[in-house]
Each structure stands twice: as structure tokens, then as C-alpha cells.
Scaffold this active site. Structure first.
Site, mmCIF file in Angstrom:
data_model
loop_
_atom_site.group_PDB
_atom_site.id
_atom_site.type_symbol
_atom_site.label_atom_id
_atom_site.label_comp_id
_atom_site.label_asym_id
_atom_site.label_seq_id
_atom_site.Cartn_x
_atom_site.Cartn_y
_atom_site.Cartn_z
ATOM 1 N N CYS A 1 -25.897 16.773 -29.709
ATOM 2 C CA CYS A 1 -27.160 17.402 -29.298
ATOM 3 C C CYS A 1 -28.228 17.208 -30.363
ATOM 4 C CB CYS A 1 -26.989 18.888 -29.005
ATOM 5 S SG CYS A 1 -25.841 19.243 -27.693
ATOM 6 N N HIS B 1 -31.136 20.446 -33.815
ATOM 7 C CA HIS B 1 -30.380 20.443 -32.564
ATOM 8 C C HIS B 1 -31.405 20.417 -31.421
ATOM 9 C CE1 HIS B 1 -27.898 22.284 -29.359
ATOM 10 N NE2 HIS B 1 -26.832 22.035 -30.095
ATOM 11 N N LYS C 1 -19.889 30.764 -32.095
ATOM 12 C CA LYS C 1 -19.586 29.962 -33.291
ATOM 13 C C LYS C 1 -19.183 30.859 -34.459
ATOM 14 C CE LYS C 1 -22.435 26.184 -31.749
ATOM 15 N NZ LYS C 1 -23.676 25.420 -31.877
ATOM 16 N N GLN D 1 -25.239 27.236 -37.360
ATOM 17 C CA GLN D 1 -24.174 26.672 -38.202
ATOM 18 C C GLN D 1 -24.084 27.348 -39.565
ATOM 19 O OE1 GLN D 1 -21.887 24.758 -37.143
ATOM 20 N NE2 GLN D 1 -22.844 24.142 -35.219
HETATM 21 C C1 LIG Z 1 -24.701 25.131 -31.279
HETATM 22 C C2 LIG Z 1 -26.042 25.035 -31.854
HETATM 23 C C3 LIG Z 1 -27.166 25.414 -31.119
HETATM 24 C C4 LIG Z 1 -27.084 25.878 -29.691
HETATM 25 O O1 LIG Z 1 -26.265 26.988 -29.549
HETATM 26 P P1 LIG Z 1 -25.791 27.499 -28.133
HETATM 27 O O2 LIG Z 1 -24.662 28.398 -28.450
HETATM 28 O O3 LIG Z 1 -25.360 26.288 -27.351
HETATM 29 O O4 LIG Z 1 -26.934 28.192 -27.499
HETATM 30 C C5 LIG Z 1 -28.381 25.335 -31.730
HETATM 31 N N1 LIG Z 1 -28.503 24.915 -32.995
HETATM 32 C C6 LIG Z 1 -27.455 24.549 -33.736
HETATM 33 C C7 LIG Z 1 -27.660 24.110 -35.150
HETATM 34 C C8 LIG Z 1 -26.182 24.593 -33.192
HETATM 35 O O5 LIG Z 1 -25.139 24.215 -33.916
#
Ligand SMILES: *Cc1c(COP(=O)(O)O)cnc(C)c1O
Length: 408
Positions: A366, A124, A228, A205
Site C-alpha cells: 500500500c 501508506h 496492529k 507502525q
Molecule cells: C496499516 C497501515 C495503515 C492503514 O491501517 P488500516 O488498519 O488498514 O486502516 C496506514 N498507515 C500505515 C503506516 C499502516 O501501516
């Protein structure tokens, strides 16, 4: 599908029970942010309705309750991650801030020209850009272990870089947000350690689908986002192994992180306060505690069996779909299914399925280098949580069929 009561679970998530664009919401974007159970929403409300005080400061009861809730969550996170000490848990605003903190507080004072930071080809942006920034600041070099055609990172590619020498930090995703590939985290950490590099795992994740044990993984740092993991937005965690994190200087100064302040000299507080300057997201962190308590009420073996069954069901349906290309076919995958239609741009897929109430993510997720590796500008991505069911997948397939019919 075991004794997992999906309807009882769905009843706990109010956002699932609404219509969007006149259709029942089908939420397949939990990898972007997960829906929140009632217990989390109520815990956050209670902070603002009753326990509205700042933490670590006052003797009055609302402040004491807020402090108890906030510090109680730290103990819960410690248990969730299998960390040795609660002072190894730092609250941040999310994975992004957690990784930036490691880059700036650990990396910046220690890296110099000739050193390398190793990442993988499926990261990411928030596990790429902070390292690029610290490399620019220090003269260190960013090197990449690239993915193969399935979206896996072969261990040999990581080992090659380590053997070449100079790698001080290995930072990698536990599970890819763009492809769902699961990396062999324990093996990578052991390799890093045997080459005197520290390991930083982006667990954003992974935590919604498994309970990672940082002691078993042998990592130095583990980062994740609360939002998440069914908790409020603006919350995150950085776990750091005590000896490593205790040697880090803070990168933000302010209230609650000091022991004593004079104009001549300030001394810092012990961990964890030293790395938590200023008033944090108190209600959010207490909500994260409620999310962890809620997760504990579930039978995790059944949750995982349900998610695996659903993943296979979705994967098969997508693979059988003519004119659709699955992107990312790692043997060990979870949570995320990316695809590409020959006939339509992913943006059009997202827009059209939205009119049928299906919430998908379309774009580069991203992770632009991952898109480049597969030679596509973007993908459509369905991501699963344990509150999804087969009807959600059926709705996805039917809405993608609508897109195909419109474009052919
Ligand atoms: C969502 C995500 C991020 C970033 O997380 P934030 O909550 O936006 O700070 C980083 N790495 C992975 C694998 C992600 O899925």
C-alpha cells in the site's frame, strides 16, 4: 538478551502454535496485522457470552458492563498516548478511518485554493488518498517531501516546503510500513507549528513498538489501528488535541452523536460522542483495552531490547545474503525489513516461502510511490513483533535460500 522470557510470551499467542502446509507457522507479517494474545480473545468472547448489550443506552446490567468496558478502554488509550483528556480519544475502525476523518472534518471546511497539504514520500496509501480527495474537493494542493536513497525524509525537505508558504496540514508516518524508517516526529511537529500548520501523525507502525507520547510529540492528531497493536480488527483510534478537534464538525450523523433532534434542528453531543455516530465495534474496543492491559504486564525496556536485538540479527543476515538487496536503510529503523532478490519476483518469494510455513508480505505494501522511488515493482517484507525469535529469522533465511536455489 535480558530476562525477557520469550517462551512465556509465545505461549500467550495461540495462533503461533499451529502448523500451516505441514510446517510450523513462522509469522513475520505483524506489520499487516498482529497476532492476538489469549487475554484479547477471552475479553472479546466475554462480551458476546456475557456483556452483550449496546453502550450508552440501557440501564440493564449487560449494557452497563459493555459501557464500562468501552469507556474504560478510552481511559486506557488516553494513558497509553499521554493525552490530557479522555475526550481527545475517538474510536474509529482503523488508521484509514481516522485519517479520512481529519481530512473531511478538519480539512474540508478549512482548505481552499492556494492552501497546501504536505505529506512525505514514504506514506501508506491511506495517508495519501484521503488528502488527494480533500484537495480535489477544495482546490488545495498536495505537495510531497520526497525520500532519499536510504528511505529517510531529511528535515530540510520538509522545512523547504513549509518555508515556501501555504502549508496548512502536515501529515506523515511515524514509522514507515514499507521500509521501517522512523521519522523525527517531534521535530516535524515543531516545524509545522512554527509555520502555523497542524500536524497529523500516522502512528500505525509506531504503536506496536514504542509508546508514543502525544503531549511530548506536540502533534495535533495521532492515528493508529488496534489490530496492529494486538487488538481485534475493525478497531482504531484518532487522538486529536482538544481545541483543534472540538472545532471540527462531524462527517457522519446518527445515533449517539446528538444532544437533541427535531426535524427542524439537531444539536450535537460533546466530544468524544459527537464523532462516534452509530453503534461502534464494542467488543473490538473492549478487546483493545485487554490488549493494552496485557502490554502493561510486560517489561517494555526488555521488550524493546529484544526487538532491537532481533532486528539487528535479521538485518545482518539479510545483508550477508548474496543476490539480495535490502530496500530501506534508514539509520533509525524498526519492525520492518524489506528486500528484493535479483533472481525472483517478490510474488514468487512469498508463494515459495509460504510452502515452508513462513508468512511474509510481498507486494507494494500500500505504498506504491515508495516502490517507484526505489525502482522496484514490489518487495518482500518481513515484519517483527516481540513474540518473534531468532528461530523465526533462521527459518526466513533458509526459506529465501530455497527460493534462490530454485531460480538460479
Ligand atoms: C496499516 C497501515 C495503515 C492503514 O491501517 P488500516 O488498519 O488498514 O486502516 C496506514 N498507515 C500505515 C503506516 C499502516 O501501516
Amino acid at each position: 538478551m535480558s530476562d525477557f522470557d520469550i517462551e512465556a510470551i509465545r505461549a500467550e499467542f495461540p495462533a503461533l502454535h499451529q502448523e500451516v502446509r505441514g510446517k510450523k507457522l513462522v509469522y513475520l507479517d505483524s506489520a499487516a496485522t498482529a497476532l492476538k494474545p489469549k487475554a484479547v480473545i477471552e475479553a472479546v468472547s466475554q462480551v458476546y457470552e456475557r456483556d452483550c448489550g449496546n453502550i450508552h443506552r440501557a440501564v440493564h446490567l449487560p449494557s452497563q458492563r459493555a459501557t464500562q468496558g468501552y469507556e474504560g478502554t478510552r481511559k486506557q488509550v488516553q494513558a497509553f498516548l499521554g493525552a490530557e483528556k479522555s475526550s481527545e480519544i475517538i474510536f474509529t475502525s482503523g488508521t484509514t478511518q481516522s485519517i479520512n476523518m481529519v481530512a473531511q472534518c478538519y480539512g474540508r471546511p478549512r482548505l481552499s485554493a492556494g492552501d497546501k497539504v504536505l505529506i512525505t514520500g514514504l506514506e501508506h496509501h491511506s495517508n495519501i488518498v484521503p488528502w488527494q480527495m480533500v484537495c480535489e474537493q477544495t482546490g488545495a494542493e498536495l505537495v510531497v517531501a520526497h525520500i532519499d536513497d536510504n528511505g529517510e525524509v531529511p528535515l530540510e525537505r520538509i522545512e523547504q516546503h513549509l518555508k515556501a508558504g501555504g502549508v496548512r496540514i502536515v501529515a506523515f508516518a511515524h514509522v514507515s510500513n514499507a521500509l521501517g524508517s522512523v521519522l523525527p516526529a517531534k521535530e516535524i511537529c515543531a516545524l509545522a507549528k512554527s509555520h502555523d500548520a497542524i500536524s497529523v501523525i500516522d502512528g500505525a507502525q509506531a504503536v506496536p513498538h514504542m509508546a508514543p507520547n502525544v503531549t511530548d510529540l506536540g502533534c495535533d492528531f495521532y492515528a493508529f489501528s488496534g489490530h496492529k497493536l494486538y487488538a481485534p480488527t475493525g478497531t482504531g483510534v484518532l487522538y486529536g488535541r482538544f481545541d483543534v478537534m472540538n472545532a471540527m464538525s462531524p462527517y457522519q450523523g446518527g445515533g449517539d452523536m446528538i444532544r437533541s433532534v427535531t426535524f427542524e434542528k439537531t444539536t450535537y453531543a460533546e466530544l468524544p460522542n459527537r464523532l462516534e455516530a452509530g453503534t461502534p465495534n464494542i467488543a473490538g474496543v473492549i478487546g483493545m483495552g485487554a490488549a493494552l492491559s496485557y502490554l502493561q504486564t510486560l517489561d517494555w525496556a526488555a521488550v524493546q531490547a529484544h526487538e532491537e536485538e532481533l532486528f539487528r540479527y535479521a538485518d545482518e543476515a539479510l545483508r550477508e545474503f548474496k543476490g539480495l538487496r535490502r530496500i530501506g536503510t534508514a539509520k533509525h529503523s524498526m519492525g520492518v525489513l524489506s528486500f528484493f532478490l535479483d533472481c525472483a519476483h517478490p510474488h514468487d518469494i512469498g508463494t515459495i516461502v509460504d510452502t515452508e510455513g513462513v508468512a511474509l508480505r510481498t507486494g507494494h505494501h500500500c505504498a506504491q510511490p515508495v516502490m517507484k522511488a526505489f525502482g522496484v515493482p514490489a518487495t518482500a517484507r518481513a515484519s517483527l513483533a516481540f513474540y518473534n525469535n531468532r528461530a523465526d529469522i533462521d527459518a526466513l533465511i533458509s526459506s529465501v535460500r530455497t527460493v534462490q536455489e530454485m531460480f538460479s
